[in-house]
Design a protein around this motif. Structure first.
Motif, PDB file in Angstrom:
ATOM      1  N   GLU A 223       9.683  11.225   5.891  1.00 12.56           N
ATOM      2  CA  GLU A 223      10.167  11.637   4.620  1.00 12.56           C
ATOM      3  C   GLU A 223       9.741  10.964   3.401  1.00 12.56           C
ATOM      4  N   THR A 224       9.347   9.769   3.489  1.00  9.42           N
ATOM      5  CA  THR A 224       8.876   8.648   2.504  1.00  9.42           C
ATOM      6  C   THR A 224       7.413   8.892   2.428  1.00  9.42           C
ATOM      7  N   ARG A 225       6.626   9.263   3.413  1.00  9.47           N
ATOM      8  CA  ARG A 225       5.101   9.334   3.284  1.00  9.47           C
ATOM      9  C   ARG A 225       4.720   9.731   1.964  1.00  9.47           C
ATOM     10  N   HIS A 226       3.982   9.098   1.311  1.00  9.64           N
ATOM     11  CA  HIS A 226       3.397   9.645  -0.065  1.00  9.64           C
ATOM     12  C   HIS A 226       4.397  10.047  -0.894  1.00  9.64           C
ATOM     13  N   LEU A 227       5.363   9.391  -0.752  1.00 11.16           N
ATOM     14  CA  LEU A 227       6.536   9.578  -1.961  1.00 11.16           C
ATOM     15  C   LEU A 227       6.035   9.474  -3.244  1.00 11.16           C
ATOM     16  N   ILE A 228       5.163   8.456  -3.589  1.00 13.35           N
ATOM     17  CA  ILE A 228       4.275   8.490  -4.919  1.00 13.35           C
ATOM     18  C   ILE A 228       3.131   9.026  -4.822  1.00 13.35           C
ATOM     19  N   ASP A 229       2.910  10.218  -5.139  1.00  9.96           N
ATOM     20  CA  ASP A 229       1.622  11.065  -4.962  1.00  9.96           C
ATOM     21  C   ASP A 229       1.134  11.323  -6.353  1.00  9.96           C
ATOM     22  N   ALA A 230       0.121  12.057  -6.336  1.00 14.55           N
ATOM     23  CA  ALA A 230      -0.723  12.256  -7.749  1.00 14.55           C
ATOM     24  C   ALA A 230       0.484  12.751  -8.718  1.00 14.55           C
ATOM     25  N   GLY A 248       2.623   0.316   2.974  1.00 13.48           N
ATOM     26  CA  GLY A 248       1.576   1.189   2.320  1.00 13.48           C
ATOM     27  C   GLY A 248       1.758   2.422   2.210  1.00 13.48           C
ATOM     28  N   PRO A 249       2.243   3.395   3.337  1.00 14.26           N
ATOM     29  CA  PRO A 249       2.159   4.857   3.313  1.00 14.26           C
ATOM     30  C   PRO A 249       3.227   5.426   2.315  1.00 14.26           C
ATOM     31  N   LEU A 250       3.929   4.831   1.583  1.00 18.41           N
ATOM     32  CA  LEU A 250       4.862   5.248   0.505  1.00 18.41           C
ATOM     33  C   LEU A 250       4.022   5.705  -0.693  1.00 18.41           C
ATOM     34  N   VAL A 251       2.754   4.985  -0.656  1.00 15.36           N
ATOM     35  CA  VAL A 251       2.009   5.503  -1.819  1.00 15.36           C
ATOM     36  C   VAL A 251       0.613   6.288  -1.267  1.00 15.36           C
ATOM     37  N   ASP A 252       0.309   7.432  -1.901  1.00 16.73           N
ATOM     38  CA  ASP A 252      -1.012   7.856  -1.814  1.00 16.73           C
ATOM     39  C   ASP A 252      -2.056   7.234  -2.300  1.00 16.73           C
ATOM     40  N   THR A 253      -2.946   6.318  -1.429  1.00 16.00           N
ATOM     41  CA  THR A 253      -3.830   5.453  -2.018  1.00 16.00           C
ATOM     42  C   THR A 253      -4.813   5.962  -2.849  1.00 16.00           C
ATOM     43  N   ASP A 254      -5.391   7.176  -2.423  1.00 14.58           N
ATOM     44  CA  ASP A 254      -6.309   7.831  -3.251  1.00 14.58           C
ATOM     45  C   ASP A 254      -5.850   8.157  -4.587  1.00 14.58           C
ATOM     46  N   ALA A 255      -4.885   8.755  -4.810  1.00 15.17           N
ATOM     47  CA  ALA A 255      -4.147   9.175  -5.984  1.00 15.17           C
ATOM     48  C   ALA A 255      -4.056   7.986  -6.598  1.00 15.17           C
ATOM     49  N   LEU A 256      -3.444   6.915  -6.254  1.00 16.32           N
ATOM     50  CA  LEU A 256      -3.268   5.635  -7.057  1.00 16.32           C
ATOM     51  C   LEU A 256      -4.621   5.169  -7.752  1.00 16.32           C
ATOM     52  N   LEU A 257      -5.518   4.959  -6.757  1.00 15.68           N
ATOM     53  CA  LEU A 257      -6.960   4.597  -7.268  1.00 15.68           C
ATOM     54  C   LEU A 257      -7.457   5.299  -8.385  1.00 15.68           C
ATOM     55  N   ASP A 258      -7.286   6.755  -8.322  1.00 14.15           N
ATOM     56  CA  ASP A 258      -7.626   7.671  -9.534  1.00 14.15           C
ATOM     57  C   ASP A 258      -6.882   7.468 -10.751  1.00 14.15           C
ATOM     58  N   LEU A 278      -6.255  -3.494   3.920  1.00 15.17           N
ATOM     59  CA  LEU A 278      -7.120  -2.950   3.395  1.00 15.17           C
ATOM     60  C   LEU A 278      -8.689  -3.292   3.906  1.00 15.17           C
ATOM     61  N   PRO A 279      -9.438  -2.362   4.111  1.00 14.55           N
ATOM     62  CA  PRO A 279     -10.972  -2.517   4.675  1.00 14.55           C
ATOM     63  C   PRO A 279     -11.825  -3.184   3.324  1.00 14.55           C
ATOM     64  N   GLU A 280     -12.556  -4.143   3.927  1.00 17.25           N
ATOM     65  CA  GLU A 280     -13.520  -4.558   2.913  1.00 17.25           C
ATOM     66  C   GLU A 280     -14.410  -3.509   2.548  1.00 17.25           C
ATOM     67  N   GLY A 281     -14.643  -3.741   1.225  1.00 21.33           N
ATOM     68  CA  GLY A 281     -15.627  -2.676   0.370  1.00 21.33           C
ATOM     69  C   GLY A 281     -14.672  -1.632   0.008  1.00 21.33           C
ATOM     70  N   HIS A 282     -13.328  -1.743   0.145  1.00 23.44           N
ATOM     71  CA  HIS A 282     -12.635  -0.421  -0.465  1.00 23.44           C
ATOM     72  C   HIS A 282     -12.556  -0.652  -1.867  1.00 23.44           C
ATOM     73  N   PRO A 283     -12.596   0.462  -2.416  1.00 19.31           N
ATOM     74  CA  PRO A 283     -12.547   0.455  -3.914  1.00 19.31           C
ATOM     75  C   PRO A 283     -11.408  -0.428  -4.744  1.00 19.31           C
ATOM     76  N   LEU A 284     -10.411  -0.353  -4.137  1.00 16.70           N
ATOM     77  CA  LEU A 284      -8.973  -0.933  -4.624  1.00 16.70           C
ATOM     78  C   LEU A 284      -9.356  -2.456  -4.911  1.00 16.70           C
ATOM     79  N   TRP A 285     -10.278  -3.123  -4.046  1.00  9.72           N
ATOM     80  CA  TRP A 285     -10.534  -4.432  -4.058  1.00  9.72           C
ATOM     81  C   TRP A 285     -11.149  -4.886  -5.575  1.00  9.72           C
ATOM     82  N   THR A 286     -12.042  -4.031  -6.023  1.00 11.52           N
ATOM     83  CA  THR A 286     -12.616  -4.293  -7.370  1.00 11.52           C
ATOM     84  C   THR A 286     -12.145  -3.607  -8.552  1.00 11.52           C
TER      85      THR A 286
END
Length: 334
Positions: A223-230, A248-258, A278-286
């Motif tokens: 029920e709480t997966r991507h609770l915080i989406d775009a 982590g799954p509570l937030v839509d990572t792609d939507a947060l990055l945008d 979070l994988p190395e090179g993921h855009p959230l790191w930078t």
């Protein structure tokens, strides 16, 4: 005397539940597993509470599970030893043990977790991330020139906490000196002491537009997966800060990055991510508006004594009082 001895966290336990006699697990030997992780503090916790420690065998009636990985090993233990009637899990969140919970959801097996036990260190970390976000410290940490003066204050801020467990209770206490106006969003109706207001989860959209700091402290379930989406990110003010110290799954990572890249959010403080690690090179790191810590709100050094105390309390419940803390509902997943 070490620093940890002088400045010890205390467990925020919430209410214990006394089970009727017919629902209490049968008393017998307790196995500490995996055996390699059964350090002396856990052995002492069981002994001090009057429990009998034994190797895993046909007479084992309870398991204190001390591993945070390879949950399939616990499933194997339960399949081979169906006489076990109580399992104590090591974490507040039990999503990592979803398969064990679903495959062994039976009336004669009691599950307890550490929920509430680690509330103080996690709430402390959430406060640090909230302050860092408001003060744009992630931007300043990456800066190579003096730049402009920016930052928001936590004093008098509107803080929305999703979740009403021990972390939320401890955060309310920590936020009092800042005169913050705390809104608790919870699944079921009921007031939370110290909060300015408490609303049910179906009203989350109503409170987001006025929120300065959004802190996620809820369980990870379907029920709480991507609770915080775009869509919900779009309801927040551009000056708002998102803090996730839950899962982590509570937030839509792609939507947060945008949202961060488009400057539709002041900052995000993340102790958990999706995926994790979070994988190395993921855009959230930078991403300069993101501050990421490696699921370190409750370090092993912080949680070991808190888990030992939870073990002691629940072993006491097992052998005598029947007052268990942190009972898990396998169907709801927390």
């Amino acid at each position: 005397m070490t620093r940890s001895d002088r400045f010890a966290h205390q467990a925020v336990t919430g209410e214990a539940k006394t089970l009727p006699d017919e629902q209490r697990p049968a008393v017998g030997p307790i196995a500490l597993l995996p055996a390699a992780k059964a350090e002396s503090r856990f052995v002492d916790a069981v002994s001090d509470a009057g429990g009998e420690i034994g190797e895993l065998g046909s007479d084992t009636r309870a398991v204190v599970w001390l591993a945070n990985d390879h949950p399939e090993a616990l499933v194997e233990v339960l399949e081979q030893h169906p006489q076990i009637q109580w399992v104590q899990l090591p974490w507040a969140g039990v999503d990592a043990f979803a398969d064990a919970l679903s495959s062994h959801d039976r009336a004669d097996l009691l599950w307890t977790s550490a929920k509430g036990a680690y509330a103080q260190p996690v709430a402390e970390h959430a406060l640090a991330l909230a302050l860092a976000g408001l003060r744009s410290l992630s931007l300043r940490a990456r800066a190579t020139s003096w730049g402009e003066k920016i930052g928001e204050s936590l004093y008098g801020a509107s803080v929305t906490i999703v979740g009403a467990g021990g972390i939320a209770i401890e955060l309310i206490r920590l936020l009092q000196p800042f005169s913050a106006e705390v809104t608790i969003v919870r699944r079921s109706a009921g007031e939370v002491s110290g909060a300015f207001r408490t609303v049910t989860s179906d009203r989350l959209d109503d409170v987001l537009p006025e929120t300065d700091v959004l802190i996620l402290a809820a369980a990870s379930t379907g029920e709480t997966r991507h609770l915080i989406d775009a869509r919900r990110l779009s309801l927040l003010k551009p000056s708002a800060v998102l803090v996730n110290i839950a899962r982590g799954p509570l937030v839509d990572t792609d939507a947060l990055l945008d949202a961060l890249q488009d400057e539709r959010l002041l900052a995000a403080g993340l102790d958990v991510t999706d995926p994790e690690p979070l994988p190395e090179g993921h855009p959230l790191w930078t991403e300069p508006r993101a501050l990421i810590t490696p699921h370190s709100a409750d370090t092993p050094e912080m949680i070991a004594p808190l888990l030992a105390e939870r073990v002691r309390a629940n072993v006491e419940a097992f052998v005598s009082t029947g007052r268990f803390i942190g009972i898990v509902d396998p169907k709801s997943g927390y």
